[in-house]
Design a protein around this motif. Structure first.
Motif, PDB file in Angstrom:
ATOM      1  N   TRP A 138      -6.742  -3.623   1.616  1.00  0.00           N
ATOM      2  CA  TRP A 138      -6.893  -4.350   2.663  1.00  0.00           C
ATOM      3  C   TRP A 138      -8.188  -5.257   2.808  1.00  0.00           C
ATOM      4  O   TRP A 138      -8.130  -6.297   2.936  1.00  0.00           O
TER       5      TRP A 138
ATOM      6  N   THR B 181       5.468  -4.795   5.356  1.00  0.00           N
ATOM      7  CA  THR B 181       4.994  -3.588   5.510  1.00  0.00           C
ATOM      8  C   THR B 181       5.796  -2.805   6.460  1.00  0.00           C
ATOM      9  O   THR B 181       6.167  -3.200   7.345  1.00  0.00           O
TER      10      THR B 181
ATOM     11  N   THR C 131       0.792  -1.421   0.045  1.00  0.00           N
ATOM     12  CA  THR C 131      -0.031  -0.120   0.060  1.00  0.00           C
ATOM     13  C   THR C 131       0.775   1.377  -0.109  1.00  0.00           C
ATOM     14  O   THR C 131       0.153   2.484   0.312  1.00  0.00           O
TER      15      THR C 131
ATOM     16  N   TYR D 115       3.859  -0.041   7.545  1.00  0.00           N
ATOM     17  CA  TYR D 115       2.691   0.218   8.166  1.00  0.00           C
ATOM     18  C   TYR D 115       2.454  -0.476   9.414  1.00  0.00           C
ATOM     19  O   TYR D 115       1.964  -1.636   8.945  1.00  0.00           O
TER      20      TYR D 115
ATOM     21  N   GLU E 174      -1.079  -1.692   9.408  1.00  0.00           N
ATOM     22  CA  GLU E 174      -1.451  -2.554   8.263  1.00  0.00           C
ATOM     23  C   GLU E 174      -1.413  -3.917   8.883  1.00  0.00           C
ATOM     24  O   GLU E 174      -2.145  -4.704   8.657  1.00  0.00           O
TER      25      GLU E 174
ATOM     26  N   ARG F 179      -5.633   2.412   0.694  1.00  0.00           N
ATOM     27  CA  ARG F 179      -5.333   1.405   1.391  1.00  0.00           C
ATOM     28  C   ARG F 179      -6.307   0.467   1.934  1.00  0.00           C
ATOM     29  O   ARG F 179      -6.139  -0.677   2.140  1.00  0.00           O
TER      30      ARG F 179
END
Length: 334
Positions: A172, A189, A160, A191, A194, A168
């Motif tokens: 997901w 990732t 993402t 993030y 995430e 994003r």
């Protein structure tokens, strides 16, 4: 058919000059699970994923994907996996549809071009040249390429990056749908939210070794929750109910701001609010925050930095968010 779709035992990877990026890690990923690999500075996650994808041979240990060696049995493994790299590098002058069609021609059992583009929200962008896509749209195209062969195992490397908040969330949702349909997913990732939202289990790597692994909820549960507020005028910490009785395991006072640590957030917050109501005082700046994966990650980063003689989890976090690691620098040099 084995339930352990990915099976890694004492895996090692060494680069020219003797740099050991992966230092004997072991983990398994059962069918239908989403497993996240996170990493502190110089963690080794990129080096690990490349071994799983069959892009290089390990220096030691054993790796199996779908029961096969992904490097020596690449022709068997490759048609059954999908790989989304950090950057696809597709020809800029081709249109989106032409790019997908070209890729489909090299893929066994490829799904229709329109279906692949619709799945990632590019159904109306088929006639646009790749060079005209936004950064987020290019990531969607990368994902479409990874899904074109309807893979059993999907490797997602920063899926993402460059997407806005809506993009994003849509990605997901797509990943969740794939997992529900039985696709096994290995995710890297930067993030942390995430990983917390998507992963069933995860491993946090540091300097080529696994620092911690387990279900996301279990990793998060190792960290305390926090309550912070300004002490009411004229009040001191000793005027509060006995902190141990609130389930508070520690506290920190900076100026008039009190920060409490607790493993029993509801109990502590309820008791504190009841006390404030009975005392007729206002808890200004009240912030009640549950434990998070970010805190678990920062703890590992902080401990690692302390071991290295450096200071500050913030610095480690910035390095992680920037996505520049000693591991990647070493790979570039190699």
């Amino acid at each position: 058919m084995t339930d352990q779709v990915i099976d890694v035992t004492d895996l090692r990877r060494t680069y020219a000059g003797g740099f050991e990026a992966v230092r004997g890690i072991s983990f398994t990923v059962p069918r239908g699970e989403l497993f996240a690999l996170l990493g502190t500075n110089g963690a080794g996650k990129t080096s690990t994923v490349e071994l799983l994808e069959g892009l290089a041979a390990p220096a030691g240990g054993r790796v199996r994907v779908l029961g096969h060696d992904p490097y020596t049995e690449r022709t068997t493994v490759r048609p059954r996996i999908g790989v989304m790299l950090q950057e696809g590098g597709f020809p800029s002058e081709l249109t989106v549809s032409e790019t997908v069609r070209m890729w489909a021609g090299c893929t066994s059992g490829a799904r229709p071009v329109g279906e692949a583009l619709d799945a990632v929200g590019l159904g109306k962008r088929g006639g646009v040249r790749v060079k005209q896509l936004s950064g987020g749209e290019k990531r969607r195209l990368d994902l479409a390429m990874a899904l074109i062969g309807d893979p059993e195992v999907l490797f997602l490397d920063e899926p993402t990056t460059g997407l806005d908040a809506e993009g994003r969330r849509e990605t997901w949702d797509l990943v969740r749908t794939l997992r529900e349909q039985g696709t096994t997913v290995l995710l890297t990732t930067h993030y942390l939210e995430e990983a917390e939202q998507l992963a069933d289990r995860l491993a946090i790597l540091h300097e080529g070794r696994i620092a911690t692994t387990g279900r996301v909820a279990d990793v998060v549960a190792t960290q305390p929750s926090h309550i912070s507020f300004e002490l009411p005028d004229g009040y001191h910490v000793g005027d509060l109910p006995p902190l141990p009785e609130l389930g508070v395991t520690g506290h920190e006072l900076r100026g008039r701001t009190l920060r409490l640590r607790t493993g029993e957030l509801q109990r502590a917050a309820t008791a504190l609010l009841v006390w404030a109501e009975r005392s007729r005082v206002e808890l200004r700046g009240l912030d009640v925050r549950a434990a998070s994966l970010e805190e678990a990650f920062l703890r590992i980063a902080r401990e690692a930095n302390g071991a290295d003689g450096t200071d500050g989890a913030d610095g480690a976090d910035m390095t992680y968010e920037a996505g520049v690691s000693a591991e990647e620098a070493q790979e570039t040099a190699a």
